[in-house]
Design an enzyme around this catalytic site. Structure first.
Site, PDB file in Angstrom:
ATOM      1  N   ASN A  42       0.835  -1.220   0.000  1.00 31.11           N
ATOM      2  CA  ASN A  42       0.000   0.000   0.000  1.00 31.11           C
ATOM      3  C   ASN A  42       0.866   1.265   0.000  1.00 31.11           C
ATOM      4  O   ASN A  42       0.446   2.290  -0.511  1.00 31.11           O
ATOM      5  CB  ASN A  42      -1.044   0.035   1.118  1.00 31.11           C
ATOM      6  CG  ASN A  42      -0.621  -0.692   2.353  1.00 31.11           C
ATOM      7  OD1 ASN A  42       0.572  -0.960   2.512  1.00 31.11           O
ATOM      8  ND2 ASN A  42      -1.556  -1.028   3.213  1.00 31.11           N
ATOM      9  N   CYS A  43       2.100   1.144   0.505  1.00 32.76           N
ATOM     10  CA  CYS A  43       2.993   2.311   0.497  1.00 32.76           C
ATOM     11  C   CYS A  43       3.376   2.697  -0.938  1.00 32.76           C
ATOM     12  O   CYS A  43       3.821   3.820  -1.179  1.00 32.76           O
ATOM     13  CB  CYS A  43       4.249   2.020   1.305  1.00 32.76           C
ATOM     14  SG  CYS A  43       3.879   1.374   2.942  1.00 32.76           S
ATOM     15  N   THR A 274      -4.804  -8.250  23.550  1.00 32.24           N
ATOM     16  CA  THR A 274      -5.895  -7.309  23.815  1.00 32.24           C
ATOM     17  C   THR A 274      -6.448  -7.578  25.211  1.00 32.24           C
ATOM     18  O   THR A 274      -5.919  -8.418  25.960  1.00 32.24           O
ATOM     19  CB  THR A 274      -7.031  -7.493  22.783  1.00 32.24           C
ATOM     20  OG1 THR A 274      -7.631  -8.781  23.008  1.00 32.24           O
ATOM     21  CG2 THR A 274      -6.513  -7.406  21.358  1.00 32.24           C
ATOM     22  N   PRO A 277      -7.466 -12.305  26.515  1.00 30.47           N
ATOM     23  CA  PRO A 277      -6.138 -12.942  26.373  1.00 30.47           C
ATOM     24  C   PRO A 277      -6.016 -13.898  25.190  1.00 30.47           C
ATOM     25  O   PRO A 277      -4.902 -14.259  24.813  1.00 30.47           O
ATOM     26  CB  PRO A 277      -5.957 -13.702  27.696  1.00 30.47           C
ATOM     27  CG  PRO A 277      -7.301 -13.736  28.340  1.00 30.47           C
ATOM     28  CD  PRO A 277      -8.127 -12.636  27.777  1.00 30.47           C
ATOM     29  N   GLY A 283      -0.563  -3.405  14.444  1.00 29.28           N
ATOM     30  CA  GLY A 283      -0.612  -2.530  13.269  1.00 29.28           C
ATOM     31  C   GLY A 283      -1.389  -1.243  13.491  1.00 29.28           C
ATOM     32  O   GLY A 283      -1.455  -0.710  14.600  1.00 29.28           O
ATOM     33  N   ASP A 284      -1.986  -0.779  12.396  1.00 32.00           N
ATOM     34  CA  ASP A 284      -2.692   0.505  12.434  1.00 32.00           C
ATOM     35  C   ASP A 284      -3.925   0.472  13.338  1.00 32.00           C
ATOM     36  O   ASP A 284      -4.516   1.513  13.616  1.00 32.00           O
ATOM     37  CB  ASP A 284      -3.155   0.882  11.023  1.00 32.00           C
ATOM     38  CG  ASP A 284      -2.002   1.302  10.116  1.00 32.00           C
ATOM     39  OD1 ASP A 284      -0.845   1.216  10.558  1.00 32.00           O
ATOM     40  OD2 ASP A 284      -2.285   1.722   8.980  1.00 32.00           O
ATOM     41  N   TYR A 434      32.908   6.338   6.481  1.00 33.25           N
ATOM     42  CA  TYR A 434      33.208   7.622   5.829  1.00 33.25           C
ATOM     43  C   TYR A 434      34.166   7.479   4.655  1.00 33.25           C
ATOM     44  O   TYR A 434      35.234   6.884   4.753  1.00 33.25           O
ATOM     45  CB  TYR A 434      33.791   8.626   6.832  1.00 33.25           C
ATOM     46  CG  TYR A 434      34.574   9.721   6.145  1.00 33.25           C
ATOM     47  CD1 TYR A 434      33.915  10.583   5.257  1.00 33.25           C
ATOM     48  CD2 TYR A 434      35.942   9.877   6.318  1.00 33.25           C
ATOM     49  CE1 TYR A 434      34.615  11.557   4.566  1.00 33.25           C
ATOM     50  CE2 TYR A 434      36.649  10.853   5.645  1.00 33.25           C
ATOM     51  CZ  TYR A 434      35.979  11.688   4.765  1.00 33.25           C
ATOM     52  OH  TYR A 434      36.655  12.645   4.077  1.00 33.25           O
TER      53      TYR A 434
HETATM   54  P1  FAD Z   1      -3.305  -2.778   6.535  1.00 33.28           P
HETATM   55  O1  FAD Z   1      -2.035  -3.049   5.877  1.00 33.28           O
HETATM   56  O2  FAD Z   1      -4.092  -1.621   6.112  1.00 33.28           O
HETATM   57  O3  FAD Z   1      -4.187  -4.090   6.380  1.00 33.28           O
HETATM   58  C1  FAD Z   1      -5.460  -4.165   6.948  1.00 33.28           C
HETATM   59  C2  FAD Z   1      -6.327  -5.041   6.065  1.00 33.28           C
HETATM   60  O4  FAD Z   1      -7.386  -5.506   6.848  1.00 33.28           O
HETATM   61  C3  FAD Z   1      -6.958  -4.281   4.931  1.00 33.28           C
HETATM   62  O5  FAD Z   1      -6.600  -4.832   3.697  1.00 33.28           O
HETATM   63  C4  FAD Z   1      -8.436  -4.382   5.172  1.00 33.28           C
HETATM   64  O6  FAD Z   1      -9.172  -4.584   3.992  1.00 33.28           O
HETATM   65  C5  FAD Z   1      -8.534  -5.593   6.047  1.00 33.28           C
HETATM   66  N1  FAD Z   1      -9.703  -5.568   6.944  1.00 33.28           N
HETATM   67  C6  FAD Z   1     -10.106  -4.554   7.749  1.00 33.28           C
HETATM   68  N2  FAD Z   1     -11.174  -4.918   8.459  1.00 33.28           N
HETATM   69  C7  FAD Z   1     -11.454  -6.193   8.107  1.00 33.28           C
HETATM   70  C8  FAD Z   1     -12.446  -7.111   8.513  1.00 33.28           C
HETATM   71  N3  FAD Z   1     -13.363  -6.792   9.439  1.00 33.28           N
HETATM   72  N4  FAD Z   1     -12.467  -8.325   7.933  1.00 33.28           N
HETATM   73  C9  FAD Z   1     -11.541  -8.659   7.006  1.00 33.28           C
HETATM   74  N5  FAD Z   1     -10.588  -7.836   6.599  1.00 33.28           N
HETATM   75  C10 FAD Z   1     -10.533  -6.629   7.160  1.00 33.28           C
HETATM   76  N6  FAD Z   1       3.655   3.375   6.056  1.00 33.28           N
HETATM   77  C11 FAD Z   1       4.978   3.550   6.081  1.00 33.28           C
HETATM   78  O7  FAD Z   1       5.600   3.199   7.083  1.00 33.28           O
HETATM   79  N7  FAD Z   1       5.639   4.112   5.032  1.00 33.28           N
HETATM   80  C12 FAD Z   1       4.994   4.504   3.914  1.00 33.28           C
HETATM   81  O8  FAD Z   1       5.619   4.995   2.964  1.00 33.28           O
HETATM   82  C13 FAD Z   1       3.603   4.342   3.851  1.00 33.28           C
HETATM   83  N8  FAD Z   1       2.912   4.738   2.762  1.00 33.28           N
HETATM   84  C14 FAD Z   1       1.574   4.523   2.720  1.00 33.28           C
HETATM   85  C15 FAD Z   1       0.874   4.931   1.596  1.00 33.28           C
HETATM   86  C16 FAD Z   1      -0.492   4.727   1.518  1.00 33.28           C
HETATM   87  C17 FAD Z   1      -1.234   5.162   0.313  1.00 33.28           C
HETATM   88  C18 FAD Z   1      -1.162   4.088   2.590  1.00 33.28           C
HETATM   89  C19 FAD Z   1      -2.648   3.852   2.525  1.00 33.28           C
HETATM   90  C20 FAD Z   1      -0.497   3.698   3.732  1.00 33.28           C
HETATM   91  C21 FAD Z   1       0.874   3.916   3.798  1.00 33.28           C
HETATM   92  N9  FAD Z   1       1.598   3.533   4.921  1.00 33.28           N
HETATM   93  C22 FAD Z   1       2.951   3.737   4.964  1.00 33.28           C
HETATM   94  C23 FAD Z   1       0.923   2.943   6.095  1.00 33.28           C
HETATM   95  C24 FAD Z   1       1.051   1.442   6.070  1.00 33.28           C
HETATM   96  O9  FAD Z   1       0.553   0.973   4.863  1.00 33.28           O
HETATM   97  C25 FAD Z   1       0.283   0.867   7.213  1.00 33.28           C
HETATM   98  O10 FAD Z   1       0.823   1.357   8.416  1.00 33.28           O
HETATM   99  C26 FAD Z   1       0.319  -0.624   7.264  1.00 33.28           C
HETATM  100  O11 FAD Z   1      -0.179  -1.160   6.093  1.00 33.28           O
HETATM  101  C27 FAD Z   1      -0.512  -1.132   8.458  1.00 33.28           C
HETATM  102  O12 FAD Z   1      -0.638  -2.509   8.420  1.00 33.28           O
HETATM  103  P2  FAD Z   1      -1.972  -3.178   9.000  1.00 33.28           P
HETATM  104  O13 FAD Z   1      -1.832  -4.649   8.848  1.00 33.28           O
HETATM  105  O14 FAD Z   1      -2.234  -2.653  10.338  1.00 33.28           O
HETATM  106  O15 FAD Z   1      -3.124  -2.632   8.080  1.00 33.28           O
END
Ligand code: FAD
Length: 818
Positions: A42-43, A274, A277, A283-284, A434
């Site tokens: 996604n980055c 969480t 247990p 992640g995000d 260096y």
């Molecule tokens: P994600 O990678 O977002 O994955 C979560 C997934 O869970 C999603 O695909 C979603 O569809 C799925 N989901 C959600 N809820 C449910 C559900 N109830 N059931 C089933 N599936 C579900 N970070 C950096 O460090 N450097 C960067 O350069 C950078 N660039 C980025 C650019 C963009 C355009 C974006 C959008 C993000 C960027 N990020 C970057 C942030 C980084 O992508 C995220 O921090 C990272 O992907 C988080 O990982 P994650 O697994 O928490 O969530």
């Protein structure tokens, strides 16, 4: 067989699944992913939309098939987990194609659902052409819009890193871009002084910047998408990318009773467990500990997510064996981040000043301006570093870096020192790799640490750009220790110029009964002078950290509402500002200035002209010219011998060339190399200076001989230059009288008479003039014509051109040609 379910199949979820399988060949692992893709980059999405990444397939790190074949992980795309029945340890998974739901049992559950783009309730948000960016389909939609509609103008709402990456990529695809940011700066992870460099770069790239203004609505009007801002300004464009932040995608988890924080993110313990247990999260979607702030924060970045994944896998498997086991602890996230903004990279780690202030954590800050590698090796590019540290212990609490090259390695060194609880002394001691193409023997990171050490040791006290006004209010003496040439290009109002190499001889000019704030270009010469003063008895003295460069950048107009380069004052911004590039390399003074004027006459107000020149006097001339004409000089960048000035066209300065309150001066053009005329020039100039007039002597053609130093300078000349050298007087002592010289006899008689009458000789008059602050300006163009090098002239001479003369003459009521 243990059954492990994972919600979310991208950064955190996919990494957890892969690690789990490597550690346990027998567990059943199922990944539920709402979207159609797993483990994609996604980055990379902004760069796919911008066609920097050209092959769509390159975005997919893994596929469901690969997960099955390589890792025996069952990936179910197009399946959303809509509920968790924690008592029965089942999730409700919905097939998004059929709408059918089914229950899935788990022994352990991992939540990595990520975060979704914020969509504030702005009227018109649902209009065609308004986009957010999170997933591959989002990127596909944006790319298709650009491919088919070929937008001329694009509006980015939100100046975070995704917004700025999109700004660059849309610009790259030919759209004129305007960034609208509700705060008064982009990239909120940076402090304002560091962000100001990003602002300048965005503007220099032709991106319109509206700061401190929020979008209130979108509307389609006359085929355009019009964004109405709180200030009343309207921005018309062909597409909008809304990128105002993210919010944890955790509704289903919250509804199942899992504890979440104020941000909506899931709360986890050090082992990433969480409040239930049997359920881990990462992640995000989670809040994690900030080692600096000592509280839980939301850090939506890929690096922490993938590192947490490894830990979650290990701790989860451990908990299956021993539910009471503590597991490995996550050390927290510093929020180390970097963004490419056109040619610039901006990076941060730890806390910024605002976060530290809000948390009540004491800190000191130091800023240095260095180079990406050794200055003498080609293409050394500017690099600015900032360290925030605990004044008591020296422990690092935050770091920022902005530059064109080598920003990533510097921020990584800083972040790692921070993570280990290191101090500024640790930075000073880092042993780095260096060689001249890569760094300097003292890397900028070392220097940053050394500056911090000096502050901690009490060798230096630093003042920050925003504290200067406070120092002035308490009567501080502002001492600018740059050269006269640099000072003439601009300084802090009220500052007094004593070049650092003259300070020891001019200590009596520095008051002992007032605080003294020393400033220089970037902070180094200021520190040297601060040390001289401290060791000469001054106690209330400080150095401006980051020097004039930081102050000028941070206090310059950052483009706010109504002030955007892209925003005409009538209130409607039509995309980006016009930027005209002019190559005036090779032209001698006044060529570059004349080319600049020609272009400025053509372009509309608000437009910028970026003019490149190789004439060394141009840096000074352009500053003078802007002061006289009222145009805005954003800066002059020097790179590999080419000076590039960015000038913004402003309404004509109604007050004319003389700044309000400035007294009228005296200007003399010294054209002749006759001894008597030279004497007259200096006698008049010294008299004018004594009567309080700002006095300038502009030396051109034969008059340049008056400025030659006695000692022969070792300079290489072409044959014309050598010819002129033989024919012209070698120094002022060799000047002849305009009348009755009689092969030097008259000159000798005149000198004798002057001595007898107590009239200073020419060289003494020159020295007196310099002491009295008379500006001696040598004409660059005639120096070049006659093959005269700067090293051949006496100290203290400025090199300038027509614009320098015109500026001085414009502010004078005495103008003489001698
Ligand atoms: P994600 O990678 O977002 O994955 C979560 C997934 O869970 C999603 O695909 C979603 O569809 C799925 N989901 C959600 N809820 C449910 C559900 N109830 N059931 C089933 N599936 C579900 N970070 C950096 O460090 N450097 C960067 O350069 C950078 N660039 C980025 C650019 C963009 C355009 C974006 C959008 C993000 C960027 N990020 C970057 C942030 C980084 O992508 C995220 O921090 C990272 O992907 C988080 O990982 P994650 O697994 O928490 O969530």
């Amino acid at each position: 067989m243990n059954r492990i379910l994972i919600v979310g199949g991208v950064a955190g979820g996919a990494s957890t699944a892969a690690r789990l399988r490597r550690l346990d060949e027998h567990a059943e692992i199922v990944v539920f992913e709402r979207g159609g893709h797993v483990s994609y980059a996604n980055c990379g999405l902004p760069y796919y939309a911008g066609e920097v990444i050209q092959e769509r397939d390159r975005l997919f790190v893994m596929t469901p098939e690969k997960f099955k074949g390589w890792l025996a992980v069952d990936v179910r795309t197009g399946t959303e987990v809509v509920a968790i029945d924690r008592a029965r340890k089942v999730v409700v998974a919905k097939d998004l194609d059929t709408g059918r739901t089914r229950e899935e049992r788990y022994d352990r559950l991992v939540l990595s659902p990520g975060a979704e783009p914020l969509r504030p309730p702005i009227p018109g948000l649902g209009l065609e052409g308004v986009f957010t960016l999170r997933s591959v389909p989002d990127a596909d939609r944006i790319k298709a819009w650009i491919d088919t509609r070929k937008p001329e103008r694009a509006t980015i709402v939100g100046g975070g890193f995704i917004g700025l990456e999109m700004a660059e990529n849309l610009h790259g695809r030919g759209a004129a871009v305007t960034v609208v940011e509700a705060l008064d700066q982009v990239m909120g992870v940076l402090d304002p002084d560091m962000a100001s460099m990003v602002h300048a770069h965005l503007r220099a790239k032709g991106v319109g910047l509206v700061l401190g203004d929020a979008v209130r609505s979108f509307e389609r009007r006359d085929g355009r998408l019009v964004a109405a801002l709180a200030s009343g300004t309207e921005i018309a464009g062909d597409m909008v990318v809304l990128s105002v932040g993210v919010r944890p995608d955790t509704a289903f988890a919250r509804e199942s009773g899992i504890a979440c924080g104020a941000s909506g993110a899931i709360l986890v313990d050090a082992a990433m467990r969480t409040s239930d247990p049997d359920i881990f999260a990462l992640g995000d979607a989670v809040e994690v500990r900030s080692p600096v702030l000592g509280k839980d924060v939301h850090v939506p970045l890929a690096g922490p997510a993938t590192k947490q994944a490894r830990l979650v896998a290990e701790n989860l498997l451990l908990s299956l064996k021993d539910p009471a086991a503590e597991g490995r602890s996550y050390g927290g996230a510093l929020g180390t981040s970097i963004a490419k903004v056109f040619d610039l990279a901006a990076a941060a780690a730890g806390a910024n000043e605002k976060a530290l202030r809000n948390a009540g954590i004491p800190y000191e800050a130091v800023v240095i301006h260095g180079s990406s590698h050794a200055g003498y090796y080609p293409r050394a590019l500017p690099l600015t570093l900032k360290a925030l540290f605990d004044p008591a212990s020296g422990r690092l609490v935050g770091a920022q870096a902005v530059g064109f090259d080598g920003v990533d390695k510097r921020i990584d060194l800083l972040a790692e020192t921070l993570r280990r609880g290191g101090t500024v002394s640790d930075l000073a001691g880092i042993e780095h790799a260096y060689a001249p193409p890569f760094s300097s023997s003292k890397d900028p990171v070392n220097i940053l640490g050394m500056v911090g050490e000096n502050v901690r040791a009490g060798l230096s006290r630093v003042v920050h750009w925003h504290e200067v006004a406070g120092w002035q209010a308490r009567g501080a003496f502002l001492l600018d220790v740059r050269t006269r040439e640099e000072f003439a290009l601009g300084s802090i109002p009220g500052a007094r110029n004593i070049p650092n190499d003259e300070v020891r001889a001019r200590l009596q000019e520095i008051p002992r009964d007032r605080p003294v704030l020393v400033l220089c270009g970037v902070g180094l010469r200021g520190y040297l002078v601060e040390r001289i003063l401290r060791q000469s008895g001054w106690t209330d003295v400080a150095n401006l950290t980051g020097g004039y460069k930081t102050w000028a950048s941070a206090t310059a107009g950052q483009a706010g509402p109504g002030e955007s380069l892209a925003a005409p004052s009538q209130g409607t911004v039509e995309g980006t500002a016009d930027v005209v590039r002019v190559d005036a390399c090779g032209l001698q003074c006044p060529g570059p200035i004349m080319r600049l004027k020609m272009e400025m006459d053509r372009v509309p107000e608000g437009a910028q002209v970026l003019l490149s020149a190789t004439d060394p006097g141009f840096a000074q001339d352009v500053a003078s010219w802007c002061r006289v004409t009222g145009n805005l000089l954003h800066g002059v960048e020097a790179s590999q011998g080419v000076l590039t000035a960015t000038v913004e066209k402003r309404p004509r300065n109604p007050s004319g060339p003389v700044a309000p309150g400035e007294s009228k001066g005296a200007t003399f053009i010294v054209f002749s190399d006759d001894l008597d005329r030279a004497l007259a020039s200096f006698i008049l100039a010294n008299g004018a200076a004594a009567s309080g007039k700002a006095t300038t002597l502009f030396f051109t053609f034969w008059g340049l001989s008056v400025l030659k130093r006695r000692e022969k300078a070792a300079v290489r000349k072409d044959w014309m230059g050598r010819l002129f050298g033989w024919m012209l007087p070698a120094h002022p002592g060799r000047l002849a009288l305009s009348k009755m010289d009689f092969l030097g006899l008259g000159r000798g008689m005149m000198k004798g008479r002057m001595k007898a009458k107590g009239v200073d000789d020419l060289e003494t008059l020159i020295a007196s003039a310099r002491k009295a602050g008379v500006r001696l300006v040598a004409c660059q163009m005639t120096m070049d014509l006659m093959g005269i090098a700067r090293e051949e002239l006496v100290d203290g001479v400025e090199i300038g051109g027509v614009a320098t003369y015109m500026e001085a003459a414009g502010g004078s009521d005495v103008n003489l040609f001698i």
